[in-house]
Enzyme design. Sequence first.
Site, PDB file in Angstrom:
ATOM      1  N   HIS A 282      -9.884  -6.132   7.434  1.00  0.00           N
ATOM      2  CA  HIS A 282      -8.480  -5.973   7.055  1.00  0.00           C
ATOM      3  C   HIS A 282      -8.198  -4.440   6.918  1.00  0.00           C
ATOM      4  O   HIS A 282      -7.239  -3.978   7.243  1.00  0.00           O
ATOM      5  CB  HIS A 282      -8.218  -6.878   5.515  1.00  0.00           C
ATOM      6  CG  HIS A 282      -6.893  -6.354   5.019  1.00  0.00           C
ATOM      7  ND1 HIS A 282      -5.756  -7.304   5.358  1.00  0.00           N
ATOM      8  CD2 HIS A 282      -6.359  -5.552   4.324  1.00  0.00           C
ATOM      9  CE1 HIS A 282      -4.896  -6.830   4.684  1.00  0.00           C
ATOM     10  NE2 HIS A 282      -5.125  -5.890   3.940  1.00  0.00           N
ATOM     11  N   GLU A 283      -9.118  -3.579   6.255  1.00  0.00           N
ATOM     12  CA  GLU A 283      -8.780  -2.224   6.059  1.00  0.00           C
ATOM     13  C   GLU A 283      -8.933  -1.413   7.452  1.00  0.00           C
ATOM     14  O   GLU A 283      -8.109  -0.548   7.499  1.00  0.00           O
ATOM     15  CB  GLU A 283      -9.837  -1.694   4.980  1.00  0.00           C
ATOM     16  CG  GLU A 283      -9.663  -2.534   3.419  1.00  0.00           C
ATOM     17  CD  GLU A 283      -8.339  -2.392   3.103  1.00  0.00           C
ATOM     18  OE1 GLU A 283      -7.617  -1.612   3.336  1.00  0.00           O
ATOM     19  OE2 GLU A 283      -8.016  -3.387   2.205  1.00  0.00           O
TER      20      GLU A 283
ATOM     21  N   HIS B  69      -5.689  -1.705   9.193  1.00  0.00           N
ATOM     22  CA  HIS B  69      -4.605  -1.016   8.654  1.00  0.00           C
ATOM     23  C   HIS B  69      -4.815   0.555   9.467  1.00  0.00           C
ATOM     24  O   HIS B  69      -3.826   1.132   9.905  1.00  0.00           O
ATOM     25  CB  HIS B  69      -4.902  -0.628   7.333  1.00  0.00           C
ATOM     26  CG  HIS B  69      -4.328  -1.849   6.370  1.00  0.00           C
ATOM     27  ND1 HIS B  69      -2.923  -1.913   6.394  1.00  0.00           N
ATOM     28  CD2 HIS B  69      -4.688  -2.274   5.417  1.00  0.00           C
ATOM     29  CE1 HIS B  69      -2.627  -2.854   5.665  1.00  0.00           C
ATOM     30  NE2 HIS B  69      -3.811  -3.246   4.997  1.00  0.00           N
TER      31      HIS B  69
ATOM     32  N   GLU C 245       1.063  -5.967   5.643  1.00  0.00           N
ATOM     33  CA  GLU C 245       0.013  -6.817   5.089  1.00  0.00           C
ATOM     34  C   GLU C 245      -0.678  -7.816   6.032  1.00  0.00           C
ATOM     35  O   GLU C 245      -1.611  -8.266   6.359  1.00  0.00           O
ATOM     36  CB  GLU C 245       0.024  -7.093   3.610  1.00  0.00           C
ATOM     37  CG  GLU C 245      -0.255  -5.940   2.640  1.00  0.00           C
ATOM     38  CD  GLU C 245      -1.763  -5.368   2.857  1.00  0.00           C
ATOM     39  OE1 GLU C 245      -2.661  -6.295   2.652  1.00  0.00           O
ATOM     40  OE2 GLU C 245      -1.616  -4.147   3.037  1.00  0.00           O
TER      41      GLU C 245
END
Length: 304
Positions: free
Chosen positions: A157-158, A161, A232
């Site tokens: 997930h990071e 980003h 997100e």
Amino acid sequence: MGKRILFFLLTNVLVMTTIVIVWSIISRFTNFGGSFETGGPGLGIDYASLMVFSLLVGFTGAFISLAMSRWMAKKMMNVKVLDPNGPLTERERFVVEKVHRLSRAAGLMHMPEVGIYQSAEVNAFATGPSKKRSLVAVSSGLLDAMDDDAVEGVIAHEVAHISNGDMVTMTLLQGVVNTFVVFLSRVAAIIVSRFVRSELQWIVQFAAIIVFQILFSILGSIVVSAFSRYREYHADRGGADLAGRDKMAHALRSLKAYLDRTKLNDGTDDSAVQTMKISGRGGVMKLFSTHPDLDDRIARLEQR
């Protein structure tokens, strides 16, 4: 991502306030900078010059905040940066290898710095001024509370980003918000200063600019937070593409399970988890949440 946005917004407010204070002092005691009051009809404000000034200050503040983001995060969280070629524990090696593998899968040409910070909170964040100068950091609490698959989902997930360029996109949006904050705070301060004696107008206007700028910055953070919630969902999808939907969904469920255990144990929301905004908020405070409700994130991911 909650930490990342918090660092960015805090740095932005500090940078913007510093710029305005320095500019106000310089323009007061020199001819440089001048006044935006023309003495003409209406409010007597040179709106064109004020807008140019607001654009310059707004985007300068946003990009200075972006440039400082990685350094600021490491200092504030006391992040231990892991050297992939140095001695590492088994858990540290696992984190480094996962970040590098997922970064390569995301097509990143430069590997992010990898760090761990000591905290009981279950958290992770990615930050940095560019894809070449990024950082992925996880808390020791996250490593203690989650299994390997869940940790991989969080890291994915990071990394998503970073791959999506969310920090740069956020900076551009913050620059626009800053522009309106500076513009409106100056106009409001000029109006307020008209109600005091002429000898007090400068100091009243100076103080009013600071107050209005902080107030409008708080209101502007509603826009930034809404955009963050939107991004997100994209990071969840990106994380699912990198690590697999099952691992990404497992990571979100693990976060929810941790939150539920915390509520069961003490009857209150865990403040560390609230930092991640993973539980969502109700009422007006929901407007300031940088993350959507966790149940909604899981549902959207499962619908893919």
